[in-house]
Motif scaffolding. Structure first.
Motif, PDB file in Angstrom:
ATOM      1  N   THR A  47     -72.960  49.203  12.884  1.00 32.69           N
ATOM      2  CA  THR A  47     -72.885  49.435  14.323  1.00 32.69           C
ATOM      3  C   THR A  47     -73.485  48.268  15.081  1.00 32.69           C
ATOM      4  OG1 THR A  47     -75.032  50.514  14.415  1.00 32.69           O
ATOM      5  CG2 THR A  47     -73.120  51.926  13.931  1.00 32.69           C
ATOM      6  N   LYS A  48     -73.158  48.194  16.362  1.00 32.39           N
ATOM      7  CA  LYS A  48     -73.704  47.127  17.205  1.00 32.39           C
ATOM      8  C   LYS A  48     -75.215  47.264  17.327  1.00 32.39           C
ATOM      9  CE  LYS A  48     -69.602  46.212  19.919  1.00 32.39           C
ATOM     10  NZ  LYS A  48     -69.006  46.141  21.251  1.00 32.39           N
ATOM     11  N   GLU A  49     -75.702  48.491  17.372  1.00 34.93           N
ATOM     12  CA  GLU A  49     -77.141  48.717  17.474  1.00 34.93           C
ATOM     13  C   GLU A  49     -77.854  48.210  16.216  1.00 34.93           C
ATOM     14  OE1 GLU A  49     -74.898  51.299  17.999  1.00 34.93           O
ATOM     15  OE2 GLU A  49     -74.950  51.042  20.180  1.00 34.93           O
ATOM     16  N   ARG A  50     -77.273  48.524  15.063  1.00 33.79           N
ATOM     17  CA  ARG A  50     -77.862  48.072  13.798  1.00 33.79           C
ATOM     18  C   ARG A  50     -77.833  46.546  13.715  1.00 33.79           C
ATOM     19  NH1 ARG A  50     -81.127  46.889  10.384  1.00 33.79           N
ATOM     20  NH2 ARG A  50     -80.543  46.686   8.221  1.00 33.79           N
ATOM     21  N   PHE A  51     -76.741  45.943  14.202  1.00 38.00           N
ATOM     22  CA  PHE A  51     -76.657  44.484  14.189  1.00 38.00           C
ATOM     23  C   PHE A  51     -77.714  43.881  15.121  1.00 38.00           C
ATOM     24  CE2 PHE A  51     -75.134  40.332  15.465  1.00 38.00           C
ATOM     25  CZ  PHE A  51     -74.901  39.759  14.221  1.00 38.00           C
ATOM     26  N   SER A  52     -77.940  44.501  16.266  1.00 36.14           N
ATOM     27  CA  SER A  52     -78.980  44.018  17.192  1.00 36.14           C
ATOM     28  C   SER A  52     -80.355  44.081  16.544  1.00 36.14           C
ATOM     29  CB  SER A  52     -78.979  44.842  18.478  1.00 36.14           C
ATOM     30  OG  SER A  52     -77.777  44.656  19.170  1.00 36.14           O
ATOM     31  N   GLU A  53     -80.607  45.147  15.800  1.00 35.46           N
ATOM     32  CA  GLU A  53     -81.872  45.257  15.064  1.00 35.46           C
ATOM     33  C   GLU A  53     -81.990  44.144  14.025  1.00 35.46           C
ATOM     34  OE1 GLU A  53     -81.950  49.135  13.315  1.00 35.46           O
ATOM     35  OE2 GLU A  53     -81.861  50.150  15.255  1.00 35.46           O
ATOM     36  N   ARG A 107     -69.642  41.158  10.087  1.00 37.52           N
ATOM     37  CA  ARG A 107     -70.707  42.150   9.888  1.00 37.52           C
ATOM     38  C   ARG A 107     -70.346  43.218   8.873  1.00 37.52           C
ATOM     39  NH1 ARG A 107     -68.525  42.860  14.852  1.00 37.52           N
ATOM     40  NH2 ARG A 107     -67.662  44.893  15.369  1.00 37.52           N
ATOM     41  N   GLU A 108     -69.080  43.479   8.689  1.00 39.09           N
ATOM     42  CA  GLU A 108     -68.680  44.499   7.708  1.00 39.09           C
ATOM     43  C   GLU A 108     -68.821  43.974   6.277  1.00 39.09           C
ATOM     44  OE1 GLU A 108     -68.285  47.569   8.636  1.00 39.09           O
ATOM     45  OE2 GLU A 108     -68.495  46.933  10.714  1.00 39.09           O
ATOM     46  N   TYR A 127     -71.962  38.341  13.013  1.00 35.71           N
ATOM     47  CA  TYR A 127     -71.369  39.405  13.821  1.00 35.71           C
ATOM     48  C   TYR A 127     -69.880  39.543  13.515  1.00 35.71           C
ATOM     49  CZ  TYR A 127     -70.017  42.325  17.715  1.00 35.71           C
ATOM     50  OH  TYR A 127     -69.521  43.358  18.463  1.00 35.71           O
TER      51      TYR A 127
END
Length: 170
Positions: free
Chosen positions: A2-8, A46-47, A43
């Motif tokens: 998820t975008k949130e997980r990537f931001s973390e 990311r997958e 990004y």
């Protein structure tokens, strides 16, 4: 991912990625740019980031970005401190260039002569500069297996190259 997980992930590893880049290029501005490029690439892909191996994966991507930057700097003939002979327009001696090309050819030949499973792993990781994680994914093997095969393959390669100096490459 998820975008949130990537931001973390960015917040957690931005200092590590910057440090890896800076250690290789020794230029703060270039290291910042390479850090951004690393996270942009991460990004986009990311997958493909292996779960639980985010740190290693990001470090490898950062190192590859820095190496690519250094190679492109050489192709542009950017002068680094200590490269005064380039400023004067002097190229390395022809013998040195011939030795470099010969060594690279010896390495390619030795990797090509290796037995499986080491040949494929060494070709991907050493000649094509893929990370062991990328090689594992393309070969359909576990990452730890590829690390083991790469380690053993490097040992075999070293031995073959040492023998090659005396008796010719295998």
């Amino acid at each position: 991912m998820t975008k949130e997980r990537f931001s973390e992930l960015v917040l957690q590893y931005e200092r590590l990625v910057y440090t890896v880049c800076f250690q290789l290029v020794r230029d703060a501005a270039a290291a910042e740019d390479l850090t951004q490029e690393t996270f942009l690439s991460a990004y986009i892909h990311r997958e493909a980031i292996p779960e639980g191996y985010e740190r290693q994966w990001l470090s490898r991507v950062a190192a590859n970005k820095a190496k690519d930057h250094l190679q492109s700097a050489w192709n542009r003939r950017t002068v680094f401190p200590g490269d005064e002979e380039l400023v004067r327009g002097l190229a390395p001696p022809a013998e040195e260039l011939a030795l470099r090309r010969s060594a690279a050819a010896d390495i390619r030949r030795a990797v090509g002569a290796m037995k499986e499973p080491y040949r494929q792993v060494c070709r991907l990781c050493l000649l094509e500069e893929q990370s062991p994680e990328e090689a594992a994914a393309s070969l359909g093997r576990p990452v730890k297996t590829v690390y083991t095969q790469l380690s053993r393959g490097k040992k075999l390669l070293r031995e073959a190259l040492e023998r090659g100096g005396e008796h010719g490459i295998p």
